[in-house]
Design an enzyme around this catalytic site. Structure first.
Site, PDB file in Angstrom:
ATOM      1  N   HIS A   1     -46.444   2.489   8.602  1.00 21.88           N
ATOM      2  CA  HIS A   1     -46.271   1.135   8.047  1.00 21.88           C
ATOM      3  C   HIS A   1     -47.620   0.432   7.888  1.00 21.88           C
ATOM      4  O   HIS A   1     -47.688  -0.797   7.843  1.00 21.88           O
ATOM      5  CB  HIS A   1     -45.411   0.235   8.968  1.00 21.88           C
ATOM      6  CG  HIS A   1     -43.963   0.581   9.008  1.00 21.88           C
ATOM      7  ND1 HIS A   1     -43.196   0.418  10.143  1.00 21.88           N
ATOM      8  CD2 HIS A   1     -43.113   1.062   8.071  1.00 21.88           C
ATOM      9  CE1 HIS A   1     -41.963   0.788   9.895  1.00 21.88           C
ATOM     10  NE2 HIS A   1     -41.882   1.198   8.644  1.00 21.88           N
TER      11      HIS A   1
ATOM     12  N   ASN B   1     -42.791   5.223  -4.773  1.00 22.72           N
ATOM     13  CA  ASN B   1     -42.540   5.519  -3.363  1.00 22.72           C
ATOM     14  C   ASN B   1     -41.365   6.503  -3.318  1.00 22.72           C
ATOM     15  O   ASN B   1     -40.215   6.118  -3.493  1.00 22.72           O
ATOM     16  CB  ASN B   1     -42.190   4.212  -2.638  1.00 22.72           C
ATOM     17  CG  ASN B   1     -41.885   4.423  -1.177  1.00 22.72           C
ATOM     18  OD1 ASN B   1     -41.872   5.561  -0.685  1.00 22.72           O
ATOM     19  ND2 ASN B   1     -41.622   3.344  -0.467  1.00 22.72           N
TER      20      ASN B   1
ATOM     21  N   ARG C   1     -47.222   6.008  -2.731  1.00 22.59           N
ATOM     22  CA  ARG C   1     -47.179   5.834  -1.290  1.00 22.59           C
ATOM     23  C   ARG C   1     -47.085   7.222  -0.673  1.00 22.59           C
ATOM     24  O   ARG C   1     -46.199   8.008  -1.031  1.00 22.59           O
ATOM     25  CB  ARG C   1     -45.961   5.018  -0.890  1.00 22.59           C
ATOM     26  CG  ARG C   1     -45.868   4.895   0.608  1.00 22.59           C
ATOM     27  CD  ARG C   1     -44.524   4.417   1.033  1.00 22.59           C
ATOM     28  NE  ARG C   1     -44.505   4.251   2.481  1.00 22.59           N
ATOM     29  CZ  ARG C   1     -43.398   4.236   3.196  1.00 22.59           C
ATOM     30  NH1 ARG C   1     -42.228   4.368   2.616  1.00 22.59           N
ATOM     31  NH2 ARG C   1     -43.458   4.086   4.488  1.00 22.59           N
TER      32      ARG C   1
ATOM     33  N   GLU D   1     -45.782  -4.101   0.066  1.00 18.95           N
ATOM     34  CA  GLU D   1     -46.521  -2.839   0.099  1.00 18.95           C
ATOM     35  C   GLU D   1     -46.879  -2.376  -1.315  1.00 18.95           C
ATOM     36  O   GLU D   1     -47.931  -1.799  -1.536  1.00 18.95           O
ATOM     37  CB  GLU D   1     -45.679  -1.774   0.813  1.00 18.95           C
ATOM     38  CG  GLU D   1     -45.558  -2.057   2.302  1.00 18.95           C
ATOM     39  CD  GLU D   1     -44.390  -1.328   2.965  1.00 18.95           C
ATOM     40  OE1 GLU D   1     -43.246  -1.753   2.757  1.00 18.95           O
ATOM     41  OE2 GLU D   1     -44.633  -0.356   3.690  1.00 18.95           O
TER      42      GLU D   1
ATOM     43  N   ARG E   1     -33.246   5.455  14.810  1.00 21.64           N
ATOM     44  CA  ARG E   1     -34.197   6.210  15.649  1.00 21.64           C
ATOM     45  C   ARG E   1     -34.272   5.615  17.048  1.00 21.64           C
ATOM     46  O   ARG E   1     -34.206   4.398  17.210  1.00 21.64           O
ATOM     47  CB  ARG E   1     -35.593   6.169  15.025  1.00 21.64           C
ATOM     48  CG  ARG E   1     -35.676   6.864  13.706  1.00 21.64           C
ATOM     49  CD  ARG E   1     -37.110   6.840  13.174  1.00 21.64           C
ATOM     50  NE  ARG E   1     -37.108   6.946  11.723  1.00 21.64           N
ATOM     51  CZ  ARG E   1     -37.943   6.304  10.931  1.00 21.64           C
ATOM     52  NH1 ARG E   1     -38.883   5.517  11.426  1.00 21.64           N
ATOM     53  NH2 ARG E   1     -37.865   6.464   9.627  1.00 21.64           N
TER      54      ARG E   1
END
Ligand code: ADP
Length: 397
Positions: free
Chosen positions: A180, A7, A91, A384, A241
């Site tokens: 996600h 990732n 990923r 993940e 964010r």
């Protein structure tokens, strides 16, 4: 077969080597400060002390070379040679509308990833750099791309279209993609397993609450809506964010205060969210400490965050016309009982009854609703890497 999961971020890289015969992680690592002074690789192996390697790493190829050297190192490694790595799963953040599933990486896929970089300028370029570095160092190993957007490709038009001129969707690809996805899929399917139910019979709302945060509506095993949008900026407020804001704020800031395009983007991505509101930190642990110490803005940031998550749960219960399970995952969702309590309380009218005692759990698969709660509330740590490894194995086999 052993699968290496990569990732790749802009200056960091997470990796995991997974033995797919038993789905055990053999090694888990993080490389930080790639291309910056102070590069560092940290590897964890069960039953051993943490291994740290501090050497200059000028780029991602350098970093991946050190990852491979560490994995095969006589003392600190876990495999004898690179030949033991059967495949690499990457990923990738954005797969556009073309990739509703993982895919073996070939020249056409690489070209598409470059094209999608326009849609995800912060995320896809480092993913591509990571893939190219692996291809150079492991030219004979098959690689698979697993997309963050893929699971959400089942959203219906009514959920993914914005109220903009339709041509903007058709010609400029402006629509909600959602992110996600690998995590929302893992925790929703795992929830069905834990409950002993078929995921195809369930309405699940999954809350991935980490530094980046999103909520998804998973109906009969398919994502039907999610809070992130065209980019990962939409939806919940997050560590830094802003999440949903009135879009008119952007031209207002640019016109009235002379902010440039880059400055506005920087504010919304890096200086907003719970950091911007609290003025304390982007890390929920720091904010909780400050709030407990009486810092009003820290309290306010948590309130705004919890309220927004609760609102999205409401949206998605309405969208699915019901809910069977509410699931919390990722850093905050897995580890913060206070956050889960604030979000899942006062929802009894929906059949959601949190068990406060059971909810005092961190990082462990647990049903945290009362025995008679109509809607089951669960903590399901996300994985993940395992999802990426499973997809990789399935495709290369
Ligand atoms: P990402 O993968 O998006 O970087 P994570 O899923 O690792 O994020 O979540 C990181 C966030 O989780 C941290 O910023 C922190 O705020 C929060 N977190 C982790 N552990 C705890 C905890 N024990 N209590 C509260 N928040 C926590």
């Amino acid at each position: 077969m052993k699968v290496l999961v990569i990732n790749c971020g802009s200056s960091s890289l997470k990796y995991q080597l997974i033995d797919m015969d038993n789905e055990n992680a053999l090694a888990n690592g993080l490389v930080e400060r790639i291309g910056i002074e102070g590069s560092k690789l940290t590897q964890k192996v069960d039953g051993r002390d943490k291994y740290v390697l501090s050497v200059p790493m000028k780029d991602h190829k350098d970093a991946i070379k050190h990852v491979l050297d560490t994995l095969t190192d006589g003392t600190n490694g876990v495999i004898a040679s690179m030949d033991e790595i059967g495949a690499v799963g990457h990923r990738v953040v954005h797969g556009g509308e073309k990739y509703a599933d993982s895919v073996i990486i070939n020249d056409e896929v690489m070209k598409d990833l470059v094209d999608f970089s326009a849609l995800a300028p912060l995320h896809n370029p480092p993913n591509i750099i990571g893939i190219r570095a692996c291809q150079t160092l492991m030219p004979d190993t098959k690689m698979v791309a697993v997309f963050d957007t893929a699971f959400h490709q089942t959203m219906p038009e009514k959920a993914f279209l914005y109220g903009l001129p339709y041509e903007m969707y058709k010609e400029n690809h402006i629509r909600k993609y959602g992110f996600h996805g690998t995590s929302h899929k893992y925790v929703s399917y795992r929830t069905a397993e834990i409950l002993g139910r078929d995921v195809k019979d369930l309405k699940i709302v999954t809350c991935h609450l980490g530094n980046g945060a999103s909520v998804a509506a998973v109906h009969n095993g398919k994502s039907v809506d999610t809070s992130m949008g065209f980019t990962p900026l939409e939806g919940l407020l997050m560590g830094t964010r802003c999440g949903d804001i009135d879009p008119a704020i952007i031209p207002y800031l640019m016109k009235e205060y002379n902010y440039s395009y880059d400055e506005v983007l920087d504010i919304m991505n890096k200086k907003s969210g719970v950091l911007g509101l609290s003025g304390v930190s982007s890390d929920f642990r720091d904010i909780e400490v400050a709030a407990d110490g009486g810092n009003n803005r820290a309290n306010l940031a948590l309130d705004v965050f919890y309220y927004r998550v609760k609102k999205y749960i409401g949206y998605f219960v309405a969208a699915m016309n019901g809910i069977d399970a509410l699931v919390f995952t990722a850093g905050l969702g897995e580890n913060a009982p206070e956050a889960r309590e604030a979000i899942a309380s006062d929802l009894e009218y929906l059949g959601i009854n949190l068990d406060r005692a059971k909810n005092k759990v961190r990082g462990k698969e647990t049903v945290v609703s009362t025995d008679d709660s109509k809607v089951k509330v669960l903590v399901v740590p996300t994985n993940e890497e395992l999802m990426i490894a499973r997809d990789t194995l399935a495709l290369v086999k």
